[in-house]
Scaffold this motif. Structure first.
Motif, mmCIF file in Angstrom:
data_model
loop_
_atom_site.group_PDB
_atom_site.id
_atom_site.type_symbol
_atom_site.label_atom_id
_atom_site.label_comp_id
_atom_site.label_asym_id
_atom_site.label_seq_id
_atom_site.Cartn_x
_atom_site.Cartn_y
_atom_site.Cartn_z
ATOM 1 N N SER A 81 0.851 -1.340 -0.025
ATOM 2 C CA SER A 81 -0.115 -0.023 0.027
ATOM 3 C C SER A 81 0.754 1.501 -0.009
ATOM 4 C CB SER A 81 -0.886 0.016 1.389
ATOM 5 O OG SER A 81 -1.874 -1.040 1.337
ATOM 6 N N VAL A 91 -5.531 2.061 -11.809
ATOM 7 C CA VAL A 91 -6.652 1.367 -11.295
ATOM 8 C C VAL A 91 -7.188 0.443 -12.505
ATOM 9 C CG1 VAL A 91 -9.083 1.032 -10.518
ATOM 10 C CG2 VAL A 91 -7.296 2.724 -9.447
ATOM 11 N N ARG A 125 -7.946 -0.325 -6.192
ATOM 12 C CA ARG A 125 -7.738 0.934 -5.587
ATOM 13 C C ARG A 125 -6.306 1.460 -6.116
ATOM 14 N NH1 ARG A 125 -8.967 -1.823 -0.580
ATOM 15 N NH2 ARG A 125 -7.117 -0.531 0.322
ATOM 16 N N THR A 126 -6.249 2.799 -6.114
ATOM 17 C CA THR A 126 -4.905 3.427 -6.312
ATOM 18 C C THR A 126 -4.071 2.930 -5.511
ATOM 19 O OG1 THR A 126 -6.127 5.508 -7.426
ATOM 20 C CG2 THR A 126 -3.938 5.334 -6.658
ATOM 21 N N GLU A 127 -4.013 2.984 -4.164
ATOM 22 C CA GLU A 127 -3.157 2.922 -3.170
ATOM 23 C C GLU A 127 -2.875 1.329 -2.888
ATOM 24 O OE1 GLU A 127 -6.173 4.129 -2.688
ATOM 25 O OE2 GLU A 127 -7.144 3.257 -1.090
ATOM 26 N N HIS A 128 -3.423 0.419 -3.574
ATOM 27 C CA HIS A 128 -3.353 -0.826 -3.074
ATOM 28 C C HIS A 128 -3.118 -1.961 -4.181
ATOM 29 C CE1 HIS A 128 -4.977 -4.617 -0.694
ATOM 30 N NE2 HIS A 128 -3.901 -4.438 -0.218
#
Lengths: 115, 112
Positions: free
Chosen positions: B24, B52, B70-73
């Motif tokens: 993340s 994404v 998700r962008t962060e994951h």
């Protein structure tokens, strides 16, 4: 094929002496150039980069690197080595090609600074 | 210090188990990468994502899979771990206007 070469598997230098870790690349155009350092059981830490401008770039922990376009080289340097500089160093390039954001890494050079 | 996190740091698991390595980042970076590295050796790109729902295989063939919901994951999954998967796995990210990649601390995986 695009590639990055680090010709020395290991560099030994005495503490206090200047150090150089060599890197040459074979990539078309004007790529972005990077140096990273890796300590045991850790990820890579960014040291410095060359994008454009002065051929000598300064980075973290007193390191600098010299870009030479005609020789397609980007050697890492430090005027006075410390024992704590002992680590694995990676040179990387990122080709500046539309739609491509992949980094090409060299095979790494182990720096050993002797007390 | 870069804001990119990998869990677990160390994992010992039996052959045949399914595992997911987590990655993340809190920097809002659109590009993420997974590298495989044997100790003290070169890095091999195994997966990357430019956003994404976008994932691509890297230069080194890998039996692992990734997702980017998700962008962060950007998790990496091995459906059935084997001893040959024993290695260190490094996650990295880079963003718009950021030219360098930022790396997580890595996950050292041992399959017994």
């Amino acid at each position: 094929a695009q590639s990055v070469a680090q010709p020395e598997d290991q560099v030994n230098v005495a503490e206090g002496n200047p150090l150089t870790v060599k890197c040459t690349y074979s990539v078309s155009g004007n790529p972005y150039l990077f140096w990273y350092v890796q300590y045991p059981n850790r990820g890579l830490q960014f040291l410095l980069k060359y994008i454009t401008g002065d051929n000598l770039v300064k980075g973290s922990y007193g390191f600098e690197a010299e870009f030479n376009k005609s020789q397609t080289s980007f050697h890492l340097k430090k005027p006075s080595a410390l024992v704590s500089d002992s680590a694995l160093y990676f040179c990387a390039v990122r080709p500046v090609t539309s739609g491509t954001y992949k980094y090409i890494f060299g095979t790494g050079t182990r720096l050993k600074v002797l007390a | 210090e870069a804001d990119i996190y990998q869990t677990p740091r160390y994992l010992v698991i039996g052959t045949g188990k399914k595992i997911t390595l987590e990655c993340s980042q809190t920097m809002g970076h659109d590009k993420m990468y997974w590298y495989q590295q044997d100790p003290g050796m070169e890095l091999h790109l195994i997966h990357y994502s430019y956003g994404v729902n976008s994932t691509e295989k890297g230069d080194l063939s890998s039996e692992s899979t990734v997702s980017r919901i998700r962008t962060e994951h950007f998790p990496l999954t091995l459906e059935s771990a084997r001893p040959s998967h024993t290695s260190q796995y490094l996650c990295a990210s880079s963003g718009q206007g950021n030219t360098e990649a930022f790396f997580g601390q890595g996950t050292r995986l041992t399959v017994v």
